[in-house]
Scaffold this active site. Structure first.
Site, PDB file in Angstrom:
ATOM      1  N   ASP A 116      -4.834  10.919 -18.951  1.00 45.45           N
ATOM      2  CA  ASP A 116      -5.199   9.813 -18.066  1.00 45.45           C
ATOM      3  C   ASP A 116      -3.926   9.253 -17.449  1.00 45.45           C
ATOM      4  O   ASP A 116      -2.836   9.790 -17.659  1.00 45.45           O
ATOM      5  CB  ASP A 116      -6.004   8.734 -18.817  1.00 45.45           C
ATOM      6  CG  ASP A 116      -7.054   8.095 -17.912  1.00 45.45           C
ATOM      7  OD1 ASP A 116      -6.656   7.548 -16.868  1.00 45.45           O
ATOM      8  OD2 ASP A 116      -8.244   8.157 -18.228  1.00 45.45           O
ATOM      9  N   HIS A 137      -7.037   9.684 -12.183  1.00 50.00           N
ATOM     10  CA  HIS A 137      -6.556   9.417 -13.550  1.00 50.00           C
ATOM     11  C   HIS A 137      -5.452  10.424 -13.906  1.00 50.00           C
ATOM     12  O   HIS A 137      -5.416  10.955 -15.015  1.00 50.00           O
ATOM     13  CB  HIS A 137      -7.719   9.469 -14.545  1.00 50.00           C
ATOM     14  CG  HIS A 137      -8.656   8.294 -14.401  1.00 50.00           C
ATOM     15  ND1 HIS A 137      -8.321   7.022 -14.820  1.00 50.00           N
ATOM     16  CD2 HIS A 137      -9.902   8.197 -13.858  1.00 50.00           C
ATOM     17  CE1 HIS A 137      -9.330   6.192 -14.553  1.00 50.00           C
ATOM     18  NE2 HIS A 137     -10.286   6.872 -13.960  1.00 50.00           N
ATOM     19  N   GLU A 188     -13.775   8.143 -10.638  1.00 50.12           N
ATOM     20  CA  GLU A 188     -12.946   7.074 -10.065  1.00 50.12           C
ATOM     21  C   GLU A 188     -11.748   7.594  -9.263  1.00 50.12           C
ATOM     22  O   GLU A 188     -10.662   7.044  -9.352  1.00 50.12           O
ATOM     23  CB  GLU A 188     -12.468   6.148 -11.198  1.00 50.12           C
ATOM     24  CG  GLU A 188     -13.627   5.472 -11.908  1.00 50.12           C
ATOM     25  CD  GLU A 188     -13.194   4.543 -13.028  1.00 50.12           C
ATOM     26  OE1 GLU A 188     -13.786   3.457 -13.134  1.00 50.12           O
ATOM     27  OE2 GLU A 188     -12.292   4.898 -13.804  1.00 50.12           O
TER      28      GLU A 188
HETATM   29  C1  ACM Z   1     -15.404   6.212 -16.800  1.00 42.36           C
HETATM   30  O1  ACM Z   1     -15.751   5.267 -17.535  1.00 42.36           O
HETATM   31  N1  ACM Z   1     -14.521   6.020 -15.821  1.00 42.36           N
HETATM   32  C2  ACM Z   1     -15.944   7.560 -16.969  1.00 42.36           C
END
Ligand code: ACM
Length: 788
Positions: A220, A291, A354
């Site tokens: 991440d 991420h 995201e």
């Molecule tokens: C997430 O909670 N961004 C998968």
């Protein structure tokens, strides 16, 4: 910096949610006097006490009598698979009871426990088992090793010590099989790192709950946590971050203090094998194209920005995406290719969540690549990469799984979708013929708080209480019958931005994971929340026996009070979040099973102290809490006791201070888009000023496209002010005091805002700080009315 969260006095809690819980609590009391059986089958009068199994098996028939288990009880098992399970049973039994039976030769079941893998049972389904306990002997049989293991886990739960310390098993016949094939839990070592031993502890606990899939979120923005031999800088550079604020400064030298960690490939093999021995498949996740900050910090040529990046010490949604070059796709394939041999399971998770596309939109080179591959939108570009990775994985015999954002572009038919933004993505995906794992943030995110207790560790509200987790149904009612088989199961996710210690991780996960396990395993028609709550105390005893830490807060008592300062009285409402009976004392003594049973709000005359605990079967479920009501408590409210302002909007967080570097830190409830607290109905009669104890924490959030929604009230002096309005934030400003540049050495400052004029009666006070103080922010710890 400070340890105020430890020394803070017992606190009142926000009223609205508790009133609802209390109603539930009183409802339960009606039935509590006549406990139901833990399962639907009637027990004969002579049977051992009702069994309290979690997850509840598909079918339980009670028999007559009991089987006595001693160290001399032979464990019979034929073949390596059965012998392994028998040994696992003996080891776990010894962990909880001072009895460790041993493997023995022989086939006669008299006086023995026999474990058998029986091909004739294969027709009962994968992971299923049959368990028969009679006074003469015990047999566990299954068509596969996983089923036999689950039979052994059930047998373990049946074991109880009688008053003389003898271990007994009640006579019972259990036929059992799981409802879903994916019963998952996600662990996030990227934000906070978990050691090999801690991961193994989680795996042990998962196995005891009959969960079978560990989703391991290995990369991440804040850290790359797995060794990739071809790209050593991923862990050398991407494996370390410097935490925000004081937590990132070495106290003795003032130098940056790094937070590092990664798993070597040998450690990965060790963990995967450890999990496999407990019938748990580990699904790795390499997140892309977002991420990705830690990876891009290690290898800037992978990124879509010229800015130099470091593994981030902030939380949220970042703009940093991998770029779209062939060489970057090759990098991802190299990484996945190195990991595939380490993870024998079918699925490989490639993230996809995201990924805000600002950098791709701004990059002429990405736009050129989009034209090259025929992608009309940035989402189609992302889909192009997903399709490439899917082909690569398929060529290696693997299946791709991704977060539900991958549905926003064209998706390979073989891709499996993990639905986290509610269940809608999962519903759409299943209708389109994709397999789906349901893990909606609304119900299955265990980093969200579980009660409104001030003893909750940092995390994300909204609160997801036990009942909500339990009631989550993975198969949407709207899904057509013919597509229901696409719902592989469910998964609880434990993100760890705000979880600094393993104790806190366990607090958030247990016992809510028991509710997830029951939904994953038990036939829908057998699920029953009231029965689950009745079975929970036995599960807590097992947790203690097995060394699994769990949250005390759902088993404690919460209190709210309506106080009348003039009369010197208060009316106190007590409730247990799970509806267990509440008993209390008002003489300072510890509540016992014979103390006053709470039935209705308790009027008290000040000063008063109530001690209260929740009870089941005559035993206190957790330590009592003490609630003090005196002249001082009436004039004071903590952040947890205050409401958030109505237009404070989303993202109420429970955030921790950044110091001291090690040890306990203060925790604050704050809404980060608009930090603002409201004291509704404050009695301002005779009040001259309001004192606010304010703390200061790092402003460590990346809000991506939501950033413009972050409101900063304009400052009117060098460092801004504390402003207080009456009649809510839109009402008249009744007090204001300039803020200092920084708090004191303990991380706090007391500011006193005199009221411009005396106000009679009760008012809704809005308390907020002005100014943009980033990279730090003021947070309210306590507000106190000061009398003339
Ligand atoms: C997430 O909670 N961004 C998968």
């Amino acid at each position: 910096m400070n340890r105020s969260s430890l020394s803070r006095p017992a606190r009142l809690l926000c009223a609205a949610g508790i009133a609802v819980v209390l109603a539930a609590c009183q409802g339960r009391h009606d039935t509590a006097a006549a406990p139901q059986q833990a399962d639907a089958s009637p027990a004969p009068a002579s049977a051992a006490p009702p069994v309290s199994l979690i997850p509840l098996p598909a079918s339980v028939e009670h028999g007559e009598g009991r089987f006595d288990l001693t160290a001399a009880t032979p464990l019979l098992a034929e073949g390596e698979g059965a012998r392994t399970v028998a040994t696992q049973f003996a080891t776990l039994l010894a962990k909880g009871f001072a009895v460790e039976p041993a493997l023995a030769d022989g086939t006669g079941v008299a006086g023995a426990i026999r474990f058998a893998i029986d091909p004739a049972r294969a027709g009962a389904g994968a992971e299923s088992y049959l368990l028969e306990v009679a006074p003469e002997g015990v047999t566990v049989s299954a068509g596969d090793a996983a089923g036999l293991f689950y039979g052994a886990m059930t047998l373990l739960q049946l074991a109880a010590a009688d008053d003389a310390g003898a271990v007994t098993l009640p006579a019972v016949r259990i036929e059992d099989a799981p409802r879903f094939g994916w019963r998952g839990f996600m662990m996030d070592p990227s934000r906070h790192f978990w050691s090999v031993d801690q991961v193994k502890q989680v795996i042990d606990a998962m196995a005891l709950h009959k969960l079978n899939t560990l989703h391991w979120h290995l990369t991440d923005d804040q850290g790359w946590r797995v060794e990739i031999k071809r790209y050593p800088k991923l862990t050398e550079v991407g494996g370390c971050r410097v935490p925000a604020g004081d937590g990132g400064i070495e106290p003795s030298t003032g130098e940056p203090r790094q937070y590092c960690g990664f798993y070597t490939q040998d450690q990965v093999r060790e963990i995967v094998a450890y999990a496999a021995a407990r019938h748990i498949t580990v699904v790795p996740e390499i997140n892309q194209p977002g991420h990705a900050t830690a990876a891009i910090a290690a290898y800037p040529e992978l990124g879509s920005t010229d800015r130099k990046l470091v593994p981030s010490s902030e939380w949220g949604v970042f703009p940093n995406l991998f770029n779209t070059e062939e060489s970057t796709i090759a990098f991802l394939e190299d990484v996945i290719g190195e990991l595939i041999p380490l993870f024998p399971g079918t699925y490989f998770h490639v993230g996809g969540d995201e990924a805000v596309k600002d950098q791709w939109e701004a990059s002429p080179r990405v736009q050129e690549r989009m034209r090259e591959v025929g992608a009309k939108t940035e989402m189609e570009m992302q889909s192009h990469i997903v399709a490439r990775l899917e082909k690569f994985l398929a060529a290696h015999g693997k299946r791709l799984v991704g977060w539900d954002e991958i549905l926003e572009g064209p998706m390979p038919p073989e891709a499996t979708v993990m639905s986290w933004r509610g269940i809608e993505g999962g519903l759409k995906a299943a209708r389109e013929g994709h397999d789906v794992v349901m893990s909606p943030s609304s119900d299955l995110y265990l980093d969200y708080l579980q009660t409104s207790s001030p003893d909750e560790p940092p995390g994300r509200p909204a609160t997801i209480p036990m009942k909500q987790v339990y009631d989550f149904e993975p198969v949407p009612a709207a899904l057509e019958e013919g597509q229901r088989h696409h719902i592989l199961g469910l998964q609880a996710n434990m993100w760890t931005e705000h979880t600094r210690t393993f104790e806190r991780l366990q607090h958030n996960v247990f016992p809510r994971l028991a509710a997830v396990a029951e939904t994953g395993w038990t036939p829908q028609a057998r699920k029953d929340y009231a029965g689950f709550v009745q079975r929970l105390p036995a599960q807590l005893e097992r947790y203690r026996r097995w060394g699994i830490g769990y949250a005390q807060t759902p088993f404690q008592v919460d209190a709210t009070a309506e106080d009348d300062r003039k009369a010197g009285t208060a009316i106190v409402t007590l409730a247990n979040p799970l509806g267990y009976e509440v008993r209390y004392t008002n003489d300072g003594s510890e509540p016992t099973a014979t103390s006053a049973l709470y039935a209705a709000p308790v009027p008290v005359t000040l000063p008063a102290a109530l001690r209260a605990a929740a009870f089941a079967d005559g035993k206190a479920l957790a330590a009592p809490r003490t609630f003090v009501y005196d002249a001082a408590s009436m004039l004071s409210r903590t952040d947890e006791q205050l409401a958030t302002c109505p237009d404070a909007g989303r993202l109420l967080l429970r955030l921790e201070d950044d110091g001291p570097a090690d040890g306990e830190r203060a925790i604050f409830n704050t809404t980060i888009f608009y930090p603002c607290w409201q004291w509704n109905g404050a009695d301002l009669e005779g009040v001259a000023s309001v004192k606010v104890r304010a703390g200061r924490i790092p402003y460590y959030f990346q809000l991506a496209h939501d950033e413009p929604a972050r409101r900063f009230e304009p400052a009117r002096s060098a460092h801004g002010e504390l402003d207080i309005h009456a009649g809510g934030c839109g009402g008249e400003r009744i007090a204001s005091v300039p803020l200092p540049a920084a708090p004191g050495a303990d991380g706090f400052v007391d500011v006193v805002a005199p009221l411009a004029e005396e106000l009679a009666g009760r008012h809704d006070l809005c308390l907020r700080f002005t100014g943009d103080t980033r990279p730090a922010m003021w947070v309210l710890d306590r507000a106190t009315l000061q009398l003339r």
